[in-house]
Design a protein around this motif. Structure first.
Motif, PDB file in Angstrom:
ATOM      1  N   ASP A  74      13.084  49.996  68.466  1.00  0.00           N
ATOM      2  CA  ASP A  74      14.474  50.909  69.012  1.00  0.00           C
ATOM      3  C   ASP A  74      15.702  50.230  69.036  1.00  0.00           C
ATOM      4  OD1 ASP A  74      15.786  53.050  70.512  1.00  0.00           O
ATOM      5  OD2 ASP A  74      15.790  51.438  72.219  1.00  0.00           O
ATOM      6  N   VAL A  75      15.867  48.712  69.315  1.00  0.00           N
ATOM      7  CA  VAL A  75      16.818  47.883  69.223  1.00  0.00           C
ATOM      8  C   VAL A  75      17.128  47.805  67.906  1.00  0.00           C
ATOM      9  CG1 VAL A  75      17.744  45.834  69.622  1.00  0.00           C
ATOM     10  CG2 VAL A  75      16.343  46.954  71.344  1.00  0.00           C
ATOM     11  N   ALA A  76      16.195  47.554  66.863  1.00  0.00           N
ATOM     12  CA  ALA A  76      16.630  47.467  65.488  1.00  0.00           C
ATOM     13  C   ALA A  76      17.457  48.544  64.714  1.00  0.00           C
ATOM     14  CB  ALA A  76      15.279  46.958  64.612  1.00  0.00           C
ATOM     15  N   ALA A  77      16.788  49.707  65.078  1.00  0.00           N
ATOM     16  CA  ALA A  77      17.492  50.980  64.625  1.00  0.00           C
ATOM     17  C   ALA A  77      18.891  51.006  65.187  1.00  0.00           C
ATOM     18  CB  ALA A  77      16.311  52.004  65.096  1.00  0.00           C
ATOM     19  N   ARG A  78      19.225  50.668  66.362  1.00  0.00           N
ATOM     20  CA  ARG A  78      20.355  50.683  66.936  1.00  0.00           C
ATOM     21  C   ARG A  78      21.378  49.705  66.198  1.00  0.00           C
ATOM     22  NH1 ARG A  78      20.768  53.715  71.942  1.00  0.00           N
ATOM     23  NH2 ARG A  78      18.630  54.746  72.625  1.00  0.00           N
ATOM     24  N   VAL A  79      20.808  48.596  66.089  1.00  0.00           N
ATOM     25  CA  VAL A  79      21.731  47.286  65.462  1.00  0.00           C
ATOM     26  C   VAL A  79      22.123  47.992  64.098  1.00  0.00           C
ATOM     27  CG1 VAL A  79      21.695  44.981  64.583  1.00  0.00           C
ATOM     28  CG2 VAL A  79      20.861  45.484  66.840  1.00  0.00           C
ATOM     29  N   MET A  80      21.215  48.344  63.072  1.00  0.00           N
ATOM     30  CA  MET A  80      21.431  48.793  61.906  1.00  0.00           C
ATOM     31  C   MET A  80      22.556  49.886  61.898  1.00  0.00           C
ATOM     32  SD  MET A  80      20.098  46.899  59.594  1.00  0.00           S
ATOM     33  CE  MET A  80      20.326  47.807  58.244  1.00  0.00           C
ATOM     34  N   GLN A  81      22.332  50.802  62.753  1.00  0.00           N
ATOM     35  CA  GLN A  81      23.010  51.978  62.654  1.00  0.00           C
ATOM     36  C   GLN A  81      24.548  51.586  63.168  1.00  0.00           C
ATOM     37  OE1 GLN A  81      22.511  55.410  61.951  1.00  0.00           O
ATOM     38  NE2 GLN A  81      24.725  55.127  61.739  1.00  0.00           N
ATOM     39  N   ALA A  82      24.592  50.621  64.161  1.00  0.00           N
ATOM     40  CA  ALA A  82      25.969  50.200  64.395  1.00  0.00           C
ATOM     41  C   ALA A  82      26.543  49.369  63.473  1.00  0.00           C
ATOM     42  CB  ALA A  82      25.943  49.050  65.634  1.00  0.00           C
ATOM     43  N   GLU A  83      25.823  48.757  62.448  1.00  0.00           N
ATOM     44  CA  GLU A  83      26.463  47.987  61.179  1.00  0.00           C
ATOM     45  C   GLU A  83      26.809  48.728  60.260  1.00  0.00           C
ATOM     46  OE1 GLU A  83      23.188  44.747  60.588  1.00  0.00           O
ATOM     47  OE2 GLU A  83      24.274  43.513  62.130  1.00  0.00           O
ATOM     48  N   ARG A  84      25.793  49.844  60.030  1.00  0.00           N
ATOM     49  CA  ARG A  84      26.309  50.630  59.016  1.00  0.00           C
ATOM     50  C   ARG A  84      27.749  51.504  59.365  1.00  0.00           C
ATOM     51  NH1 ARG A  84      21.096  52.777  60.048  1.00  0.00           N
ATOM     52  NH2 ARG A  84      19.595  51.889  58.477  1.00  0.00           N
ATOM     53  N   ASP A  85      27.981  51.714  60.677  1.00  0.00           N
ATOM     54  CA  ASP A  85      29.070  52.436  61.199  1.00  0.00           C
ATOM     55  C   ASP A  85      30.364  51.518  60.929  1.00  0.00           C
ATOM     56  OD1 ASP A  85      27.659  54.589  61.811  1.00  0.00           O
ATOM     57  OD2 ASP A  85      27.677  53.930  64.041  1.00  0.00           O
ATOM     58  N   LEU A  86      30.051  50.303  61.168  1.00  0.00           N
ATOM     59  CA  LEU A  86      31.222  49.040  60.958  1.00  0.00           C
ATOM     60  C   LEU A  86      31.358  48.870  59.379  1.00  0.00           C
ATOM     61  CD1 LEU A  86      30.139  46.567  63.261  1.00  0.00           C
ATOM     62  CD2 LEU A  86      31.927  47.997  63.738  1.00  0.00           C
ATOM     63  N   ALA A  87      30.356  49.035  58.643  1.00  0.00           N
ATOM     64  CA  ALA A  87      30.474  48.963  57.129  1.00  0.00           C
ATOM     65  C   ALA A  87      31.387  50.178  56.508  1.00  0.00           C
ATOM     66  CB  ALA A  87      29.276  48.965  56.445  1.00  0.00           C
ATOM     67  N   ARG A  88      31.064  51.433  57.013  1.00  0.00           N
ATOM     68  CA  ARG A  88      31.746  52.503  56.729  1.00  0.00           C
ATOM     69  C   ARG A  88      33.368  52.417  57.113  1.00  0.00           C
ATOM     70  NH1 ARG A  88      27.369  55.496  59.187  1.00  0.00           N
ATOM     71  NH2 ARG A  88      25.793  55.955  57.368  1.00  0.00           N
ATOM     72  N   LEU A  89      33.225  51.866  58.210  1.00  0.00           N
ATOM     73  CA  LEU A  89      35.092  51.616  58.761  1.00  0.00           C
ATOM     74  C   LEU A  89      35.721  50.691  57.672  1.00  0.00           C
ATOM     75  CD1 LEU A  89      34.564  51.302  62.581  1.00  0.00           C
ATOM     76  CD2 LEU A  89      35.685  53.445  61.302  1.00  0.00           C
ATOM     77  N   ARG A  90      34.823  49.840  57.339  1.00  0.00           N
ATOM     78  CA  ARG A  90      35.515  48.946  56.462  1.00  0.00           C
ATOM     79  C   ARG A  90      35.602  49.060  54.845  1.00  0.00           C
ATOM     80  NH1 ARG A  90      31.816  45.000  57.055  1.00  0.00           N
ATOM     81  NH2 ARG A  90      30.690  45.445  54.980  1.00  0.00           N
ATOM     82  N   GLU A  91      34.521  49.677  54.290  1.00  0.00           N
ATOM     83  CA  GLU A  91      34.606  49.903  52.796  1.00  0.00           C
ATOM     84  C   GLU A  91      34.630  51.534  52.617  1.00  0.00           C
ATOM     85  OE1 GLU A  91      30.919  48.305  51.451  1.00  0.00           O
ATOM     86  OE2 GLU A  91      31.179  46.551  52.353  1.00  0.00           O
ATOM     87  N   GLY A  92      34.429  52.408  53.588  1.00  0.00           N
ATOM     88  CA  GLY A  92      34.272  53.696  53.222  1.00  0.00           C
ATOM     89  C   GLY A  92      32.939  54.222  53.310  1.00  0.00           C
ATOM     90  N   GLU A  93      32.681  55.311  53.145  1.00  0.00           N
ATOM     91  CA  GLU A  93      31.285  56.153  52.987  1.00  0.00           C
ATOM     92  C   GLU A  93      30.852  56.585  51.605  1.00  0.00           C
ATOM     93  OE1 GLU A  93      31.010  59.144  55.741  1.00  0.00           O
ATOM     94  OE2 GLU A  93      32.131  58.386  57.429  1.00  0.00           O
ATOM     95  N   ALA A  94      31.909  56.659  50.751  1.00  0.00           N
ATOM     96  CA  ALA A  94      31.494  57.203  49.538  1.00  0.00           C
ATOM     97  C   ALA A  94      31.127  55.882  48.617  1.00  0.00           C
ATOM     98  CB  ALA A  94      32.176  58.156  48.895  1.00  0.00           C
ATOM     99  N   GLY A  95      30.079  56.217  47.541  1.00  0.00           N
ATOM    100  CA  GLY A  95      29.999  55.355  46.519  1.00  0.00           C
ATOM    101  C   GLY A  95      28.901  56.119  45.441  1.00  0.00           C
ATOM    102  N   GLU A  96      28.514  55.374  44.530  1.00  0.00           N
ATOM    103  CA  GLU A  96      27.330  55.698  43.577  1.00  0.00           C
ATOM    104  C   GLU A  96      25.944  54.741  43.392  1.00  0.00           C
ATOM    105  OE1 GLU A  96      27.569  58.214  39.290  1.00  0.00           O
ATOM    106  OE2 GLU A  96      28.829  56.427  39.519  1.00  0.00           O
ATOM    107  N   LEU A  97      24.971  55.297  43.343  1.00  0.00           N
ATOM    108  CA  LEU A  97      23.841  54.372  43.231  1.00  0.00           C
ATOM    109  C   LEU A  97      22.829  54.994  42.413  1.00  0.00           C
ATOM    110  CD1 LEU A  97      22.153  51.818  43.887  1.00  0.00           C
ATOM    111  CD2 LEU A  97      21.894  52.590  46.185  1.00  0.00           C
TER     112      LEU A  97
END
Length: 307
Positions: A74-97
Motif C-alpha cells: 500500500d505504501v509503495a503504491a502511494r509513494v510511486m504515485q506521488a513521485e509520478r505526480d511530481l515528475a509530471r509537474l516537472r517534465e510534463g505528462e506527454a511523451g513517446e515510448l
C-alpha cells in the motif's frame, strides 16, 4: 509510540515477496545478504514476532509478515504515485515510448507491463515497433525506437543499458522421450537430437552460444516462429527445444511435455533495456523500467535479479 518501521524495511519486505529468497532480495535492494538478514532480525526483535518461516523455498511469510507486506504494498503504491505526480509537474505528462524487441517470448511479460504503465502515464504514446528485430539497439540510434529489449549489454556510444532480470532456460522434450527421466542434460546429449528454435542467428541462441558451440556439438535444426508451435513439435517428438522456464511452466504443469536442466548449474539468460543516453533521465522511462521489473517478478516464476 514512535514506529520502528522505515521505508527501507518496506522495500525489503517487497523484495522478499517478489524474489522468494533472502539472497535474491538482497541483490534487489543493493545490500549484502548479511546486512539484509540483520535488518530483518532487528525488525523481528522490535516487534517480538517472526516475519517469515525460515528454511522454506520459496520463502513463506508468517501472519505478522503478511500484515507488514500488505502495508508495504500500500505504501509503495502511494509513494510511486506521488513521485509520478511530481515528475509530471516537472517534465510534463506527454511523451513517446516506442519499444523494439529481439526475443520472441518477450510479449508474455511485456504486454501486462505496458497495460500497467498506460494507467500511470496515459498521455505517453506507447507502441511496439512492428516485427522481430535482430538489432533493436540499431533502431535506437536511428531514432526509430526509444527503448530496446535485448539479451546482451554491448557497449555503444550514446546507449545506456538497464538490467531487467535473469531467468533459466530449460530443455523441453516429449513425455515419452528416451531421456525424459534424465534431470540434467549436457552438451553431448544434444548430438543426435533435432533442435527446434526460433529462426534467429546462432549468436542469439543461448543454448548454441553458451553450451553447444563451445563443446563442438552441432545437432540437426528445425525452426518455427511461434512458441506454441515449437511446444507442439516437441510434444509430438519432432525434436527438443530450450525455452524460458516461465514460458513453458503452464505446459509442464499440465503434463503436456517434460523438462530437464541444461548443465549442472542451469543455463541462465538475461534481459536488458537499452535506451539513448539523453533519454535515460526521463521520468516516464524510469517508471516504465520499474513497472516491467515489478510486474515480471510478481507474475513470472523463476526470475532472478540481474546486477
Amino acid at each position: 509510540m514512535q514506529s520502528q518501521l522505515e521505508l527501507r524495511h518496506l522495500k525489503t519486505l517487497l523484495a522478499l515477496a517478489e524474489c522468494g529468497s533472502v539472497s535474491q532480495a538482497a541483490k534487489r535492494v543493493f545490500l549484502t545478504q548479511s546486512a539484509l538478514s540483520h535488518q530483518l532480525k532487528a525488525l523481528e526483535e522490535a516487534y517480538g514476532l517472526a516475519l517469515f518461516e525460515r528454511k522454506t523455498q520459496p520463502l513463506r511469510f508468517t501472519p505478522a509478515g503478511e500484515r507488514l507486506l500488505a502495508l508495504a504494498r500500500d505504501v509503495a503504491a502511494r509513494v510511486m504515485q506521488a513521485e509520478r505526480d511530481l515528475a509530471r509537474l516537472r517534465e510534463g505528462e506527454a511523451g513517446e515510448l516506442r519499444i523494439a524487441v529481439e526475443c520472441h517470448t518477450c510479449f508474455d511479460w511485456l504486454m501486462p507491463a505496458m497495460d500497467a504503465f498506460r494507467q500511470h502515464w496515459p498521455a505517453v504514446e506507447l507502441d511496439i515497433v512492428s516485427g522481430f528485430h535482430a538489432d533493436p539497439v540499431g533502431l535506437l540510434l536511428t531514432r526509430r525506437a526509444d527503448l530496446a529489449i535485448c539479451s546482451e549489454a554491448e557497449p555503444q556510444d550514446g546507449v545506456v543499458y538497464q538490467p531487467l532480470f535473469a531467468y533459466e532456460m530449460v530443455l523441453i522434450m516429449a513425455k515419452d522421450h528416451p531421456l525424459a527421466a534424465k534431470p540434467v542434460w549436457q552438451a553431448g546429449d544434444f548430438a543426435d537430437e533435432t533442435l527446434i528454435h526460433y529462426p534467429v542467428p546462432d549468436v542469439m541462441l543461448d543454448l548454441v552460444r553458451k553450451v553447444l558451440k563451445p563443446a563442438g556439438v552441432n545437432p540437426a535444426r528445425r525452426t518455427s516462429e511461434l512458441t506454441v508451435a515449437i511446444i507442439q513439435l516437441v510434444a509430438s517428438r519432432r525434436g527438443v527445444a530450450a525455452m524460458p522456464f516461465w514460458a513453458v511452466k503452464p505446459y509442464l504443469d499440465r503434463g503436456y511435455i517434460a523438462s530437464a536442466r541444461i548443465g549442472d548449474a542451469g543455463l541462465q539468460s538475461e534481459l536488458y533495456a537499452a535506451l539513448r543516453q539523453d533519454d535515460a533521465g526521463l521520468a516516464y522511462m524510469h517508471d516504465f523500467l520499474h513497472t516491467v521489473r515489478e510486474q515480471s517478478f510478481a507474475t513470472l516464476p523463476g526470475l532472478s535479479v540481474l546486477a
